[in-house]
Design a protein around this motif. Structure first.
Motif, PDB file in Angstrom:
ATOM      1  N   ASP A   1      -0.079   4.129   2.501  1.00  0.00           N
ATOM      2  CA  ASP A   1       0.202   4.259   3.936  1.00  0.00           C
ATOM      3  C   ASP A   1       1.650   4.639   4.201  1.00  0.00           C
ATOM      4  O   ASP A   1       2.078   4.697   5.347  1.00  0.00           O
ATOM      5  CB  ASP A   1      -0.116   2.925   4.650  1.00  0.00           C
TER       6      ASP A   1
ATOM      7  N   ARG B   1       0.841  -1.207   0.000  1.00  0.00           N
ATOM      8  CA  ARG B   1       0.000   0.000   0.000  1.00  0.00           C
ATOM      9  C   ARG B   1       0.865   1.241   0.000  1.00  0.00           C
ATOM     10  O   ARG B   1       1.078   1.877   1.028  1.00  0.00           O
ATOM     11  CB  ARG B   1      -0.933  -0.012   1.206  1.00  0.00           C
TER      12      ARG B   1
ATOM     13  N   HIS C   1      -4.786   3.518  -1.850  1.00  0.00           N
ATOM     14  CA  HIS C   1      -4.247   3.119  -0.552  1.00  0.00           C
ATOM     15  C   HIS C   1      -2.774   3.469  -0.492  1.00  0.00           C
ATOM     16  O   HIS C   1      -1.966   2.823  -1.131  1.00  0.00           O
ATOM     17  CB  HIS C   1      -4.372   1.611  -0.351  1.00  0.00           C
TER      18      HIS C   1
ATOM     19  N   HIS D   1       0.869   0.082  10.571  1.00  0.00           N
ATOM     20  CA  HIS D   1       0.703   0.162   9.110  1.00  0.00           C
ATOM     21  C   HIS D   1       2.025  -0.228   8.462  1.00  0.00           C
ATOM     22  O   HIS D   1       3.071   0.273   8.852  1.00  0.00           O
ATOM     23  CB  HIS D   1       0.349   1.583   8.651  1.00  0.00           C
TER      24      HIS D   1
HETATM   25 MG    MG Z   1      -5.829   2.173   5.339  1.00  0.00          MG
END
Ligand code: MG
Ligand code: ATP
Length: 865
Positions: A75, A68, A73, A85
């Motif tokens: 992060d 991601r 998405h 994350h």
């Molecule tokens: Mg998320």
């Protein structure tokens, strides 16, 4: 429970509930224009939800490598700063394709978490979709009712559209979702603030672990929703977060998924994890990023300057940078983690373990080169006393310096960075690239029934077809149409081979097909206009010549691959390929440049195989295991189904899994010629070669060139000897000319010396001369300076038909500062439309006006009066 057992239990649990377990798809996506990387478990099943393909089982479960770091998405900025994350993480998932729905999904999720994993029930919360009046979407009463059977009602929270309504993209399948959150805080903290007040509040210990999506609707381009014909379940549970909850930790990095990496980093840095927040973040960043980068490379994505490769490069640079600044890693280090990671995940994702040398080498080179860039960037900052927004942006754009690094270094040196200015530059660039990439895609318009499209191009290059659906796409103000046929002879770009072009034709119109591409499994034809009568039948005709040349190149690529393995060794693996009607390009793992002898040997082997005229042995729908038993090599990063196509040219020579189109027998290729061998990246070489008429044309051109050279030399018997003697002769002549010029210069010097006029304090030589070169002029001037220490020399020279002025002042005269050669030359050069300068005692100037030389003499006379 260790992480390995946690993963296994998940898969076993769903297997018992009738699910088929499938492997993770590669991280890097090939046939999806909307995504660079797999960012959730459902990506590899998109075609099932869109109805482009049928799943082999209506219940599937797996663990999927996800990344991601780009797009919807992203992060990246959180990673390492927070503790839950990641860039790459594993998503455990179970799916129902038109099979079970909310009731079972909810019951099983609860059973797995509380009975198998034994998570405490009083620490779990769930959310359901509260509805959205604007979108005409109701409260998800069903999900609420099913949850009520397992969990107290005050633990069922209502979530809004942002958190609890899932959409694949701007268009496509979507539906309400239900998340499961876990509260990992201490008893005291729970007493102070109840968990339900902290859910979805970004608390690092009250986090979402599992999301269950119930796909019910399809969103159309105009934003409206329609009910899907069949309902699906798509769930995703963060594996690392689950491990944290089960292992009773408060950070993903404290689980055994990360501790081996953190231990290794801590030892190398000589700093303990948890000693200090700053170094902790750096260690987490490295432990996380090495996973993303290693698996992306193992799946075939090299770091590069564009697209997915650039994303990988940026992640690695972020890690290098944290190591450099906070852990004092001034030499490549991250590559050393690759074997640790490979070993840790060898049973689940063997692709890393088996390529660890290659992946390590690529990372090492990337690190080394970025560390050099860092140094260069640091140099660039030296001597600056402030950094403007533009300079900060240049450091970012050219040297890969993130703004925070620039600010950090600036702070250390006691000055500031114009961060606002940087942001302005950044926005400018963003809007530039946005404008370039903006693409509008319309809805599919169905014509008749939405049947599954069939590819018939292995056997036919012409066929009667019907259009099933079409849509409009607009990019950079250019409008095109994408067409899908009921069946098609057009090959869609994949496996490195270009898509077919050609046309479709009905009784009264002809529409050109400009390209054919795959969108997941769907074959999409591009045209710049739509037929008037969309429902009629068309004759679809592939450009046969272009296809034939592409096939020649594709089959030759297989022969080349086999020849490389036999000449260089079995470590040679395909790392990329491009095949079109002009050229073939083949990238492969190998650590040194090929020698001319190796290149020739490879070329010879391929040409022998061509002359052997080996018949194509094409097998379709071979079970994957059987194909591997035949000796076909599966490529890492390639997604294979359970049934594959096997292309063999002599079972002892070349067996490959391949969906491309190939020649009937190798003789069709005609001739194979390598035109270049080069490096693409650390450990990856590239060969470019040509075949068939392109190779013939190449040979013809080379021969014509030779003929031309021969004719110029009057057709000598021995061309090489003749060229050699020509060059020797030239060399000898040059020497002679040099000696001749030297002599002339000496003569000139003597002649000028004789003309020297002694007057008030200097020996004046003011003359118009002609010399063969600027060097000769300089030599004469210096020789005269040695002779007269009160020299005042002004020459207006014709140097090989170009005007020059030279002024030289003797040592003694120069020390009086009465004359300045540089200033005098500047003034005199105006007369020849030129400019120049130099030192106070010697200066020269060139110009454009040869007729000005007399005026130079005149002016000089005035200057020295
Ligand atoms: Mg998320
Ligand atoms: P969050 O709000 O925590 O970022 P999300 O809403 O983006 O999560 P989903 O897209 O629903 O998450 O993904 C399903 C599951 O995958 C999440 O419940 C979570 O456990 C996990 N997950 C999502 N993003 C990450 C990440 N960057 N690193 C690790 N796990 C993640």
């Amino acid at each position: 429970m260790d992480s390995g057992s946690i993963r296994r239990k998940f898969l076993e649990f769903f297997e018992k509930k009738g699910h088929t377990i499938v492997p993770s798809a590669p991280l890097v996506l090939k046939n999806d224009p909307t995504l660079l990387f797999t960012n959730s478990g459902m990506v590899q099943f998109k075609d099932y939800f869109l109805g482009n393909a049928t799943p082999k089982s209506t219940r599937i479960a797996d663990t999927q490598k996800c990344l991601r770091v780009s797009g919807k998405h992203n992060d990246l900025e959180e990673v390492g700063i927070d503790t839950y994350h990641h860039t790459m993480f594993e998503m455990l998932g179970n799916w129902s394709f038109g099979d079970y729905f909310k009731k079972e999904a909810i019951a099983w999720a609860w059973e797995l978490l509380t009975e198998e994993y034994k998570l405490p029930k009083d620490r779990l919360y769930v959310t359901v979709f509260e509805g959205d009046a604007k979108e005409n979407l109701p409260f998800d009463q069903d999900a609420y009712n099913f949850w009520k059977e397992h969990i107290a009602e005050d633990r069922i929270l209502r979530g809004n559209k942002k958190d609890n309504f899932w959409e694949m993209g701007e268009m496509g399948p979507c539906g309400p979702c239900s998340e499961i959150h876990v509260d990992l805080r201490s008893e005291e903290e729970v007493k102070k603030i109840p968990g339900k007040d902290v859910v979805n509040m970004s608390h690092p210990q009250v986090i979402e672990i599992w999301n269950n999506v119930f796909m019910e609707f399809n969103r159309k381009a105009d934003g409206s929703l329609e009910k899907l014909p069949a309902q699906h379940v798509d769930t995703g549970m963060g594996f690392e977060r689950l491990c944290m909850a089960i292992q009773k930790k408060t950070s993903n990095y404290d689980t055994d998924v990360f501790t081996p990496l953190l231990d290794f980093i801590g030892q190398a840095a000589g700093i303990k994890y948890k000693a200090e927040e700053k170094t902790d973040i750096a260690m987490r960043v490295i432990a996380d990023h090495v996973r993303a980068v290693s698996f992306a490379i193992a799946d075939g994505q090299l770091p590069s300057n564009t697209g997915a490769g650039y994303v990988i490069r940026r992640i690695l640079r972020r890690a290098v940078r944290y190591g450099f600044t906070f852990l004092n890693f001034k030499e490549p280090f991250i590559y050393k983690l690759v074997p640790v990671l490979g070993n840790q995940l060898r049973d689940v994702f063997p692709e890393l373990e088996s390529q660890k040398d290659y992946v390590g080498k690529v990372i090492f080179e990337e690190e080394a080169s970025f560390l050099r860039t860092l140094e260069k960037g640091l140099k660039r900052m030296e001597g600056l006393s402030s950094i403007s927004g533009e300079q900060a942006f240049e450091l970012y754009d050219t040297y890969g310096f993130p703004l925070d690094l620039t600010s950090l270094i600036a702070r250390e040196r006691g000055f500031t960075v114009d961060e606002e200015g940087f942001k302005v530059e950044m926005e400018k660039q963003k809007s530039r690239s946005k404008a370039a990439a903006a693409k509008e895609t319309g809805d599919w318009v169905l014509i008749g029934e939405d049947v599954k499209s069939e590819f018939i191009g292995y056997d036919f290059l012409e066929s009667e077809i019907k259009i099933i659906k079409y849509r409009k796409v607009k990019q950079k103000n250019k409008e095109q149409f994408q067409l899908v046929f009921d069946r098609t002879p057009f090959y869609a770009e994949s496996g490195g081979q270009v898509g077919d072009t050609g046309y479709i034709e009905s009784a009264n119109e002809k529409i050109y097909i400009l390209d054919t591409k795959k969108e997941n499994e769907l074959i999409v034809h591009s045209a710049d206009k739509l037929p008037e009568n969309l429902t009629s039948s068309f004759n679809a005709i592939v450009d046969k010549h272009k296809r034939q040349l592409s096939m020649d190149n594709h089959s030759a690529t297989h022969l080349l691959h086999a020849a490389l393995r036999s000449v260089l060794g079995k470590h040679v693996e395909q790392k990329g390929s491009l095949v079109n009607d002009k050229v073939l390009r083949f990238d492969f793992s190998h650590f040194a440049a090929m020698t001319p002898a190796e290149i020739q040997k490879v070329e010879d082997i391929v040409n022998v195989k061509i002359r052997e005229d080996i018949h194509l042995d094409e097998k379709r729908n071979v079970p994957i295991d059987q194909a591997k038993a035949l000796g076909a090599m599966a490529l890492f990063g390639e997604k294979y189904g359970d049934f594959v196509r096997v292309i063999t040219f002599d079972p002892k020579f070349s067996v490959e899994l391949c969906g491309g189109t190939h020649v009937k027998s190798t003789g069709n290729i005609g001739l194979f010629k390598i035109v270049s061998e080069s490096s693409v990246a650390a450990g990856v070489r590239r060969i470019e070669a040509i075949t068939a008429e392109n190779a013939e044309q190449f040979v013809r051109t080379e021969i014509a060139l030779l003929d031309e050279v021969r004719a110029l030399l009057k057709n000598p018997k021995d061309l090489v000897a003749s060229l050699k003697s020509l060059s020797e002769e030239k060399h000898a002549l040059e020497k002679k000319i040099e000696a001749f010029n030297q002599e002339k210069a000496n003569q000139l010097k003597d002649e000028l010396a004789r003309k020297a006029l002694k007057s008030n304090g200097y020996s004046l030589i003011l003359e118009k001369v002609s010399v063969p070169s600027a060097d000769a002029l300089k030599n004469v001037a210096y020789a005269l300076r040695n002779q007269f220490d009160d020299l005042l020399l002004i020459l207006a020279a014709d140097v090989d038909s170009k005007p020059q002025v030279a002024v030289m002042i003797g040592e003694k005269l120069a020390s009086t500062n009465a004359y300045h050669a540089g200033n005098m030359v500047k003034e005199l050069a105006k007369e020849i439309d030129g400019g120049g300068g130099g030192q106070p005692f010697f200066a020269t100037a060139g110009g454009k006006n040869l007729n000005g030389l007399d005026a130079v003499i005149e002016k000089a006379r005035k200057l020295i009066q």
